[in-house]
Design an enzyme around this catalytic site. Structure first.
Site, mmCIF file in Angstrom:
data_model
loop_
_atom_site.group_PDB
_atom_site.id
_atom_site.type_symbol
_atom_site.label_atom_id
_atom_site.label_comp_id
_atom_site.label_asym_id
_atom_site.label_seq_id
_atom_site.Cartn_x
_atom_site.Cartn_y
_atom_site.Cartn_z
ATOM 1 N N GLU A 97 7.657 36.169 -46.370
ATOM 2 C CA GLU A 97 7.349 36.947 -45.532
ATOM 3 C C GLU A 97 8.376 38.473 -45.739
ATOM 4 O O GLU A 97 8.332 39.625 -46.092
ATOM 5 C CB GLU A 97 6.618 37.020 -43.945
ATOM 6 N N VAL A 136 3.227 31.366 -37.816
ATOM 7 C CA VAL A 136 4.740 30.316 -37.816
ATOM 8 C C VAL A 136 4.035 29.343 -36.043
ATOM 9 O O VAL A 136 5.314 28.269 -36.320
ATOM 10 C CB VAL A 136 6.430 31.376 -38.283
ATOM 11 N N ALA A 188 -1.837 36.798 -37.743
ATOM 12 C CA ALA A 188 -0.576 37.708 -37.624
ATOM 13 C C ALA A 188 0.365 36.654 -38.441
ATOM 14 O O ALA A 188 0.214 35.877 -37.363
ATOM 15 C CB ALA A 188 -0.607 38.154 -36.519
ATOM 16 N N HIS A 189 1.196 37.223 -38.574
ATOM 17 C CA HIS A 189 1.653 36.510 -39.472
ATOM 18 C C HIS A 189 3.114 35.172 -38.430
ATOM 19 O O HIS A 189 2.844 33.913 -38.619
ATOM 20 C CB HIS A 189 3.221 36.590 -40.233
ATOM 21 N N ILE A 190 3.513 35.764 -37.337
ATOM 22 C CA ILE A 190 4.790 35.229 -36.336
ATOM 23 C C ILE A 190 2.726 34.779 -35.635
ATOM 24 O O ILE A 190 3.772 33.203 -34.864
ATOM 25 C CB ILE A 190 4.437 36.425 -35.392
#
Lengths: 335, 111
Positions: free
Chosen positions: A153, B73, B68-70
Protein backbone atom coordinates in the site's frame (compact mmCIF):
# COMPACT_ATOMS: atom_id res chain seq x y z
CA UNK A 1 -18.76 -19.75 -21.38
CA UNK A 2 -21.13 -16.91 -20.59
CA UNK A 3 -22.41 -14.74 -23.43
CA UNK A 4 -21.62 -11.02 -23.55
CA UNK A 5 -24.78 -9.91 -21.76
CA UNK A 6 -24.23 -12.43 -18.97
CA UNK A 7 -20.62 -11.28 -18.61
CA UNK A 8 -21.67 -7.63 -18.30
CA UNK A 9 -24.39 -8.50 -15.82
CA UNK A 10 -21.95 -10.53 -13.71
CA UNK A 11 -19.43 -7.70 -13.83
CA UNK A 12 -21.99 -5.12 -12.69
CA UNK A 13 -22.94 -7.31 -9.75
CA UNK A 14 -19.30 -7.83 -8.77
CA UNK A 15 -18.68 -4.07 -8.84
CA UNK A 16 -21.59 -3.38 -6.53
CA UNK A 17 -20.04 -5.61 -3.89
CA UNK A 18 -16.48 -4.38 -4.39
CA UNK A 19 -17.38 -0.68 -4.37
CA UNK A 20 -19.88 -1.12 -1.57
CA UNK A 21 -17.28 -2.75 0.68
CA UNK A 22 -14.36 -0.55 -0.21
CA UNK A 23 -12.76 2.34 1.55
CA UNK A 24 -13.37 5.88 0.34
CA UNK A 25 -11.01 7.55 2.80
CA UNK A 26 -8.08 6.65 0.58
CA UNK A 27 -4.45 7.15 1.48
CA UNK A 28 -2.57 9.23 0.48
CA UNK A 29 -5.51 11.11 -1.03
CA UNK A 30 -8.94 10.21 -2.27
CA UNK A 31 -8.29 8.67 -5.66
CA UNK A 32 -11.70 9.61 -7.09
CA UNK A 33 -10.88 13.30 -6.58
CA UNK A 34 -7.84 13.24 -8.88
CA UNK A 35 -8.57 10.54 -11.47
CA UNK A 36 -10.02 13.10 -13.89
CA UNK A 37 -6.50 14.51 -14.28
CA UNK A 38 -5.05 11.48 -16.06
CA UNK A 39 -7.45 8.58 -16.61
CA UNK A 40 -8.67 9.68 -20.05
CA UNK A 41 -5.10 9.51 -21.40
CA UNK A 42 -4.53 6.28 -19.47
CA UNK A 43 -7.65 4.68 -20.94
CA UNK A 44 -6.90 5.85 -24.48
CA UNK A 45 -3.43 4.27 -24.38
CA UNK A 46 -4.78 1.10 -22.82
CA UNK A 47 -7.43 0.64 -25.50
CA UNK A 48 -4.96 1.40 -28.31
CA UNK A 49 -2.54 -1.21 -26.96
CA UNK A 50 -5.25 -3.75 -26.34
CA UNK A 51 -6.70 -3.35 -29.83
CA UNK A 52 -3.24 -3.62 -31.38
CA UNK A 53 -2.52 -7.01 -29.83
CA UNK A 54 -6.04 -8.41 -29.93
CA UNK A 55 -7.14 -10.99 -32.43
CA UNK A 56 -10.42 -12.79 -31.97
CA UNK A 57 -8.84 -16.23 -31.79
CA UNK A 58 -5.99 -15.76 -29.30
CA UNK A 59 -6.84 -12.38 -27.80
CA UNK A 60 -8.06 -13.67 -24.42
CA UNK A 61 -5.04 -15.97 -23.90
CA UNK A 62 -2.58 -13.30 -24.94
CA UNK A 63 -4.03 -10.68 -22.63
CA UNK A 64 -4.16 -13.20 -19.79
CA UNK A 65 -0.50 -14.04 -20.33
CA UNK A 66 0.45 -10.37 -20.10
CA UNK A 67 -1.28 -9.72 -16.77
CA UNK A 68 -0.97 -13.26 -15.31
CA UNK A 69 -3.67 -12.96 -12.65
CA UNK A 70 -7.45 -12.55 -13.11
CA UNK A 71 -7.71 -10.08 -10.20
CA UNK A 72 -5.31 -7.77 -11.96
CA UNK A 73 -7.50 -7.75 -15.06
CA UNK A 74 -10.65 -7.18 -13.00
CA UNK A 75 -9.10 -4.25 -11.15
CA UNK A 76 -8.01 -2.50 -14.33
CA UNK A 77 -11.49 -2.52 -15.85
CA UNK A 78 -13.19 0.20 -13.82
CA UNK A 79 -10.32 2.69 -14.06
CA UNK A 80 -10.19 2.31 -17.84
CA UNK A 81 -13.98 2.63 -18.01
CA UNK A 82 -13.75 5.83 -15.95
CA UNK A 83 -11.35 7.27 -18.54
CA UNK A 84 -13.43 6.06 -21.49
CA UNK A 85 -16.52 7.71 -20.04
CA UNK A 86 -14.66 10.97 -19.59
CA UNK A 87 -13.60 10.75 -23.24
CA UNK A 88 -17.25 10.08 -24.18
CA UNK A 89 -16.35 6.79 -25.81
CA UNK A 90 -19.45 5.08 -27.27
CA UNK A 91 -21.05 2.64 -24.84
CA UNK A 92 -20.60 -0.26 -27.27
CA UNK A 93 -16.82 0.24 -27.24
CA UNK A 94 -16.81 0.38 -23.46
CA UNK A 95 -18.75 -2.86 -23.33
CA UNK A 96 -16.46 -4.52 -25.85
CA UNK A 97 -13.50 -3.60 -23.65
CA UNK A 98 -15.12 -5.05 -20.51
CA UNK A 99 -16.02 -8.27 -22.32
CA UNK A 100 -12.48 -8.70 -23.63
CA UNK A 101 -10.96 -8.24 -20.18
CA UNK A 102 -13.43 -10.71 -18.68
CA UNK A 103 -12.81 -13.30 -21.39
CA UNK A 104 -9.08 -12.99 -20.69
CA UNK A 105 -9.65 -13.42 -16.94
CA UNK A 106 -11.77 -16.48 -17.64
CA UNK A 107 -8.87 -18.28 -19.33
CA UNK A 108 -6.89 -18.09 -16.07
CA UNK A 109 -9.59 -19.50 -13.82
CA UNK A 110 -10.65 -22.99 -12.89
CA UNK A 111 -13.80 -21.91 -11.07
CA UNK A 112 -16.57 -19.39 -11.48
CA UNK A 113 -15.36 -16.21 -13.21
CA UNK A 114 -17.00 -13.96 -10.61
CA UNK A 115 -16.20 -16.21 -7.61
CA UNK A 116 -19.89 -16.48 -6.75
CA UNK A 117 -19.04 -19.45 -4.50
CA UNK A 118 -16.38 -17.42 -2.67
CA UNK A 119 -13.41 -19.16 -4.27
CA UNK A 120 -10.84 -17.60 -6.59
CA UNK A 121 -9.54 -20.74 -8.23
CA UNK A 122 -6.69 -20.51 -10.74
CA UNK A 123 -6.01 -23.19 -13.31
CA UNK A 124 -2.54 -24.22 -12.16
CA UNK A 125 -2.00 -23.20 -8.54
CA UNK A 126 1.41 -24.09 -7.16
CA UNK A 127 0.48 -25.84 -3.90
CA UNK A 128 3.44 -27.28 -2.00
CA UNK A 129 2.95 -30.86 -0.75
CA UNK A 130 1.85 -31.43 2.82
CA UNK A 131 5.30 -32.74 3.72
CA UNK A 132 6.97 -29.43 2.92
CA UNK A 133 4.50 -27.30 4.86
CA UNK A 134 5.37 -26.23 8.41
CA UNK A 135 3.18 -25.90 11.48
CA UNK A 136 2.91 -23.32 14.27
CA UNK A 137 4.07 -19.68 14.22
CA UNK A 138 0.69 -18.51 13.03
CA UNK A 139 1.12 -15.00 14.48
CA UNK A 140 4.41 -14.54 12.65
CA UNK A 141 3.02 -15.73 9.31
CA UNK A 142 0.03 -13.41 9.59
CA UNK A 143 2.25 -10.56 10.71
CA UNK A 144 4.32 -11.14 7.57
CA UNK A 145 1.19 -10.97 5.41
CA UNK A 146 0.03 -7.83 7.21
CA UNK A 147 3.45 -6.22 6.77
CA UNK A 148 3.48 -7.11 3.06
CA UNK A 149 0.05 -5.57 2.68
CA UNK A 150 1.20 -2.34 4.37
CA UNK A 151 4.36 -2.21 2.28
CA UNK A 152 2.50 -2.69 -1.00
CA UNK A 153 0.00 0.00 0.00
CA UNK A 154 2.87 2.38 0.84
CA UNK A 155 4.65 1.92 -2.50
CA UNK A 156 1.61 1.54 -4.80
CA UNK A 157 -1.17 3.32 -2.94
CA UNK A 158 -4.43 1.82 -4.19
CA UNK A 159 -2.78 0.40 -7.30
CA UNK A 160 -1.33 -2.54 -5.44
CA UNK A 161 -3.09 -5.06 -7.67
CA UNK A 162 0.08 -4.76 -9.77
CA UNK A 163 2.02 -6.45 -6.96
CA UNK A 164 -0.45 -8.55 -5.02
CA UNK A 165 -2.88 -11.40 -5.68
CA UNK A 166 -4.88 -13.74 -3.45
CA UNK A 167 -6.30 -17.02 -4.66
CA UNK A 168 -8.07 -20.01 -3.17
CA UNK A 169 -9.45 -21.38 -0.99
CA UNK A 170 -8.49 -24.70 -2.58
CA UNK A 171 -10.23 -27.43 -0.60
CA UNK A 172 -7.90 -30.36 0.18
CA UNK A 173 -8.64 -34.08 0.56
CA UNK A 174 -8.48 -33.47 4.34
CA UNK A 175 -11.29 -30.92 4.00
CA UNK A 176 -9.03 -27.99 4.80
CA UNK A 177 -8.70 -24.76 2.83
CA UNK A 178 -5.51 -23.55 1.17
CA UNK A 179 -5.18 -19.81 0.50
CA UNK A 180 -2.26 -18.48 -1.53
CA UNK A 181 -1.10 -14.87 -1.30
CA UNK A 182 1.42 -13.85 -3.95
CA UNK A 183 3.31 -10.57 -3.66
CA UNK A 184 5.28 -9.91 -6.83
CA UNK A 185 7.07 -6.93 -8.45
CA UNK A 186 8.05 -5.97 -4.91
CA UNK A 187 10.97 -3.84 -5.95
CA UNK A 188 9.60 -1.45 -8.61
CA UNK A 189 12.60 0.78 -9.22
CA UNK A 190 10.56 2.46 -12.00
CA UNK A 191 8.62 4.12 -9.17
CA UNK A 192 10.99 4.54 -6.23
CA UNK A 193 14.73 4.71 -5.58
CA UNK A 194 16.03 1.25 -4.67
CA UNK A 195 17.04 2.49 -1.21
CA UNK A 196 13.33 2.76 -0.33
CA UNK A 197 12.50 -0.74 -1.54
CA UNK A 198 13.14 -4.25 -0.29
CA UNK A 199 15.68 -6.32 -2.20
CA UNK A 200 13.35 -9.14 -3.18
CA UNK A 201 11.08 -9.54 -6.17
CA UNK A 202 8.51 -12.08 -5.05
CA UNK A 203 7.13 -13.54 -1.84
CA UNK A 204 4.50 -16.25 -1.74
CA UNK A 205 2.68 -17.47 1.35
CA UNK A 206 0.64 -20.65 1.26
CA UNK A 207 -1.66 -21.07 4.27
CA UNK A 208 -3.76 -24.09 5.12
CA UNK A 209 -6.77 -23.14 7.27
CA UNK A 210 -9.51 -25.04 9.01
CA UNK A 211 -12.68 -24.67 6.98
CA UNK A 212 -14.27 -23.14 10.11
CA UNK A 213 -12.32 -19.94 9.29
CA UNK A 214 -14.81 -19.60 6.41
CA UNK A 215 -12.35 -17.88 4.11
CA UNK A 216 -13.69 -16.43 0.89
CA UNK A 217 -11.94 -14.53 -1.90
CA UNK A 218 -13.80 -12.32 -4.36
CA UNK A 219 -12.86 -11.68 -7.99
CA UNK A 220 -10.95 -8.52 -6.98
CA UNK A 221 -8.68 -10.61 -4.70
CA UNK A 222 -10.30 -9.33 -1.51
CA UNK A 223 -10.12 -11.89 1.27
CA UNK A 224 -13.08 -12.26 3.65
CA UNK A 225 -13.33 -14.50 6.71
CA UNK A 226 -15.90 -15.04 9.43
CA UNK A 227 -13.51 -16.89 11.73
CA UNK A 228 -10.13 -15.78 13.03
CA UNK A 229 -7.40 -16.47 10.49
CA UNK A 230 -4.54 -16.67 12.96
CA UNK A 231 -6.39 -19.19 15.14
CA UNK A 232 -7.34 -21.36 12.17
CA UNK A 233 -3.95 -21.88 10.56
CA UNK A 234 -2.94 -25.53 10.24
CA UNK A 235 0.20 -25.32 8.13
CA UNK A 236 2.15 -22.85 6.01
CA UNK A 237 4.88 -22.51 3.44
CA UNK A 238 6.68 -19.26 2.59
CA UNK A 239 9.04 -18.63 -0.29
CA UNK A 240 11.11 -15.56 -1.02
CA UNK A 241 12.21 -15.36 -4.65
CA UNK A 242 11.39 -19.05 -4.98
CA UNK A 243 13.38 -20.24 -1.95
CA UNK A 244 11.71 -21.70 1.15
CA UNK A 245 12.45 -19.65 4.25
CA UNK A 246 12.37 -20.35 8.00
CA UNK A 247 10.91 -18.31 10.84
CA UNK A 248 14.16 -16.51 11.61
CA UNK A 249 14.40 -15.24 8.05
CA UNK A 250 10.73 -14.28 8.12
CA UNK A 251 11.16 -12.28 11.36
CA UNK A 252 14.07 -10.34 9.91
CA UNK A 253 12.11 -9.75 6.74
CA UNK A 254 9.07 -8.42 8.63
CA UNK A 255 11.31 -5.88 10.37
CA UNK A 256 12.69 -4.77 7.00
CA UNK A 257 9.19 -4.40 5.55
CA UNK A 258 8.06 -2.30 8.50
CA UNK A 259 11.09 -0.03 8.20
CA UNK A 260 10.54 0.52 4.46
CA UNK A 261 6.82 1.14 4.95
CA UNK A 262 7.53 3.74 7.64
CA UNK A 263 10.12 5.43 5.42
CA UNK A 264 7.99 5.60 2.25
CA UNK A 265 4.73 6.59 3.95
CA UNK A 266 6.58 9.28 5.92
CA UNK A 267 7.93 10.78 2.68
CA UNK A 268 4.53 10.66 0.96
CA UNK A 269 2.77 12.27 3.92
CA UNK A 270 4.96 15.35 3.46
CA UNK A 271 4.01 15.77 -0.21
CA UNK A 272 1.60 18.24 -1.78
CA UNK A 273 -1.51 16.88 -3.50
CA UNK A 274 0.18 17.48 -6.90
CA UNK A 275 3.18 15.35 -5.93
CA UNK A 276 0.87 12.60 -4.71
CA UNK A 277 -1.16 12.78 -7.91
CA UNK A 278 1.95 12.64 -10.11
CA UNK A 279 3.04 9.52 -8.23
CA UNK A 280 -0.45 8.09 -8.69
CA UNK A 281 -0.09 8.62 -12.45
CA UNK A 282 3.29 6.85 -12.36
CA UNK A 283 1.65 3.95 -10.49
CA UNK A 284 -1.22 3.73 -12.98
CA UNK A 285 1.19 3.58 -15.92
CA UNK A 286 3.23 0.97 -14.04
CA UNK A 287 0.07 -1.13 -13.67
CA UNK A 288 -0.42 -1.31 -17.41
CA UNK A 289 3.26 -1.37 -18.38
CA UNK A 290 3.36 -5.08 -19.39
CA UNK A 291 0.85 -4.37 -22.17
CA UNK A 292 2.68 -1.26 -23.36
CA UNK A 293 6.06 -2.96 -23.32
CA UNK A 294 4.78 -5.86 -25.38
CA UNK A 295 4.37 -3.38 -28.21
CA UNK A 296 7.89 -2.06 -27.69
CA UNK A 297 6.56 1.33 -26.58
CA UNK A 298 7.56 3.48 -23.64
CA UNK A 299 5.56 2.76 -20.51
CA UNK A 300 6.33 6.17 -19.02
CA UNK A 301 3.65 8.75 -18.28
CA UNK A 302 3.49 11.32 -21.13
CA UNK A 303 4.83 14.74 -20.10
CA UNK A 304 1.55 16.47 -20.88
CA UNK A 305 -0.13 14.41 -18.15
CA UNK A 306 2.21 15.88 -15.53
CA UNK A 307 1.43 19.33 -16.91
CA UNK A 308 -2.31 18.72 -16.61
CA UNK A 309 -1.79 17.67 -13.00
CA UNK A 310 0.31 20.73 -12.19
CA UNK A 311 -2.27 23.04 -13.75
CA UNK A 312 -5.30 21.20 -12.42
CA UNK A 313 -7.00 20.76 -9.10
CA UNK A 314 -8.79 17.98 -7.23
CA UNK A 315 -12.49 17.58 -7.87
CA UNK A 316 -14.51 18.70 -4.86
CA UNK A 317 -17.57 16.76 -5.96
CA UNK A 318 -15.57 13.56 -6.21
CA UNK A 319 -13.99 14.14 -2.82
CA UNK A 320 -17.19 13.03 -1.13
CA UNK A 321 -18.24 9.48 -0.37
CA UNK A 322 -20.76 8.03 -2.78
CA UNK A 323 -24.05 6.71 -1.48
CA UNK A 324 -25.00 3.12 -2.46
CA UNK A 325 -27.53 4.67 -4.85
CA UNK A 326 -24.86 6.79 -6.54
CA UNK A 327 -22.60 3.74 -6.84
CA UNK A 328 -25.40 1.78 -8.51
CA UNK A 329 -26.06 4.71 -10.88
CA UNK A 330 -22.40 4.96 -11.89
CA UNK A 331 -22.20 1.25 -12.59
CA UNK A 332 -25.23 1.45 -14.87
CA UNK A 333 -23.70 4.39 -16.73
CA UNK A 334 -20.42 2.61 -17.17
CA UNK A 335 -21.34 -0.74 -18.59
CA UNK B 1 -26.02 5.19 18.75
CA UNK B 2 -24.35 6.86 21.74
CA UNK B 3 -25.56 6.36 25.34
CA UNK B 4 -24.45 8.78 28.09
CA UNK B 5 -22.20 7.91 31.09
CA UNK B 6 -20.91 4.51 30.07
CA UNK B 7 -21.25 5.22 26.38
CA UNK B 8 -21.93 2.42 23.95
CA UNK B 9 -20.90 2.98 20.35
CA UNK B 10 -21.96 0.64 17.61
CA UNK B 11 -20.32 -0.40 14.37
CA UNK B 12 -19.68 -3.15 11.86
CA UNK B 13 -17.69 -6.22 12.89
CA UNK B 14 -14.60 -6.96 10.81
CA UNK B 15 -12.82 -9.39 13.09
CA UNK B 16 -14.57 -10.94 16.08
CA UNK B 17 -13.27 -11.00 19.65
CA UNK B 18 -13.29 -9.07 22.90
CA UNK B 19 -10.52 -6.79 24.15
CA UNK B 20 -10.40 -4.32 27.03
CA UNK B 21 -7.76 -1.65 27.43
CA UNK B 22 -6.57 1.92 27.02
CA UNK B 23 -7.65 3.87 23.94
CA UNK B 24 -5.13 5.56 21.71
CA UNK B 25 -7.08 8.08 19.64
CA UNK B 26 -4.96 8.78 16.58
CA UNK B 27 -4.87 12.19 14.96
CA UNK B 28 -2.57 15.08 14.11
CA UNK B 29 -2.76 16.45 17.66
CA UNK B 30 -1.82 13.24 19.44
CA UNK B 31 1.94 12.94 19.71
CA UNK B 32 2.14 10.66 22.74
CA UNK B 33 3.81 7.32 22.05
CA UNK B 34 1.63 4.33 21.29
CA UNK B 35 1.87 1.75 24.08
CA UNK B 36 1.86 -1.95 23.26
CA UNK B 37 -1.64 -3.33 23.83
CA UNK B 38 -3.44 0.02 23.37
CA UNK B 39 -6.70 0.01 21.44
CA UNK B 40 -6.16 2.02 18.28
CA UNK B 41 -9.03 4.42 17.51
CA UNK B 42 -8.66 6.04 14.09
CA UNK B 43 -10.61 8.31 11.76
CA UNK B 44 -9.60 6.43 8.58
CA UNK B 45 -7.01 4.12 7.01
CA UNK B 46 -3.35 5.19 6.76
CA UNK B 47 -0.14 3.10 6.59
CA UNK B 48 1.10 5.02 9.65
CA UNK B 49 -1.83 3.67 11.64
CA UNK B 50 -1.39 0.20 10.11
CA UNK B 51 2.12 0.11 11.57
CA UNK B 52 0.73 0.90 15.03
CA UNK B 53 -1.69 -1.96 14.56
CA UNK B 54 1.12 -4.48 14.88
CA UNK B 55 1.29 -3.62 18.60
CA UNK B 56 -2.41 -2.92 19.14
CA UNK B 57 -4.89 -4.96 21.16
CA UNK B 58 -7.87 -3.99 19.00
CA UNK B 59 -8.91 -1.54 16.29
CA UNK B 60 -11.85 0.85 16.22
CA UNK B 61 -12.24 2.67 12.91
CA UNK B 62 -14.58 5.62 12.45
CA UNK B 63 -15.01 5.28 8.68
CA UNK B 64 -14.23 2.80 5.96
CA UNK B 65 -15.85 -0.44 4.94
CA UNK B 66 -15.03 -4.11 5.23
CA UNK B 67 -12.29 -3.79 2.64
CA UNK B 68 -10.59 -0.72 4.12
CA UNK B 69 -6.89 -1.49 3.99
CA UNK B 70 -6.39 -1.19 7.71
CA UNK B 71 -9.28 -3.59 8.36
CA UNK B 72 -7.65 -6.18 6.09
CA UNK B 73 -4.43 -5.79 8.09
CA UNK B 74 -6.36 -6.17 11.37
CA UNK B 75 -7.92 -9.35 9.99
CA UNK B 76 -4.50 -10.75 9.16
CA UNK B 77 -3.11 -9.94 12.59
CA UNK B 78 -6.21 -11.36 14.21
CA UNK B 79 -7.16 -8.59 16.61
CA UNK B 80 -10.78 -7.59 17.31
CA UNK B 81 -11.74 -4.96 14.77
CA UNK B 82 -14.78 -2.80 14.15
CA UNK B 83 -15.42 -0.16 11.53
CA UNK B 84 -17.99 2.57 10.87
CA UNK B 85 -18.11 3.38 14.56
CA UNK B 86 -19.56 6.86 14.11
CA UNK B 87 -17.80 9.72 15.90
CA UNK B 88 -15.43 7.26 17.64
CA UNK B 89 -12.53 9.72 17.66
CA UNK B 90 -14.76 12.34 19.30
CA UNK B 91 -16.72 10.13 21.69
CA UNK B 92 -13.63 8.31 22.96
CA UNK B 93 -11.04 10.33 24.87
CA UNK B 94 -7.40 9.49 24.34
CA UNK B 95 -6.16 7.41 27.27
CA UNK B 96 -9.64 6.39 28.44
CA UNK B 97 -10.53 2.80 29.26
CA UNK B 98 -12.72 1.10 26.67
CA UNK B 99 -14.01 -2.37 25.90
CA UNK B 100 -14.28 -3.64 22.35
CA UNK B 101 -16.97 -6.30 22.08
CA UNK B 102 -16.50 -6.99 18.40
CA UNK B 103 -18.69 -10.10 18.55
CA UNK B 104 -21.65 -7.85 19.42
CA UNK B 105 -20.52 -4.92 17.27
CA UNK B 106 -20.18 -2.66 20.31
CA UNK B 107 -17.58 -0.46 21.94
CA UNK B 108 -18.16 0.38 25.60
CA UNK B 109 -16.52 3.61 26.78
CA UNK B 110 -16.02 3.10 30.52
CA UNK B 111 -14.07 6.23 31.34
Amino acid sequence: MLDNEELLKGYRESLKVAWGYNDYEDWPLRISSIMHLFTDVFAKEFIEDLNAIWDEENGPQQLAQIFEYPGRLFRLIDVVIFGLRRARTPLEEQRQFVVRMLRAAHTLKAGDLFNKNGANLLIHPDIPPKSSRKQGDSNLIHKLQAALFMYTEAILFRGHDAVKTVHGPYITADNTAIVIREFHNLSPTELWPSSLLINHKKITTVCEYMTSAEVKVDCYDHIYHSGKLNQSLLSWHVTIDGESVDTEQISAFVDALIAKTRQVSGIVDEWTWQQKTEKYADIFWFRKSPLRELRGLSSKVPDHVYETIRNGKPSEIRSKCLSPREVAFLIQLGV
Amino acid sequence: MIVDNNKTLQGIVINPGVYKGKAYVAGPDNDRPFDKGDILVIPHSNPKYSLMLLDAGALVCESGAVMAHICIVAGEIGIPCMTQVNDATKAIKDGSYIEVHADQGEVLVVG
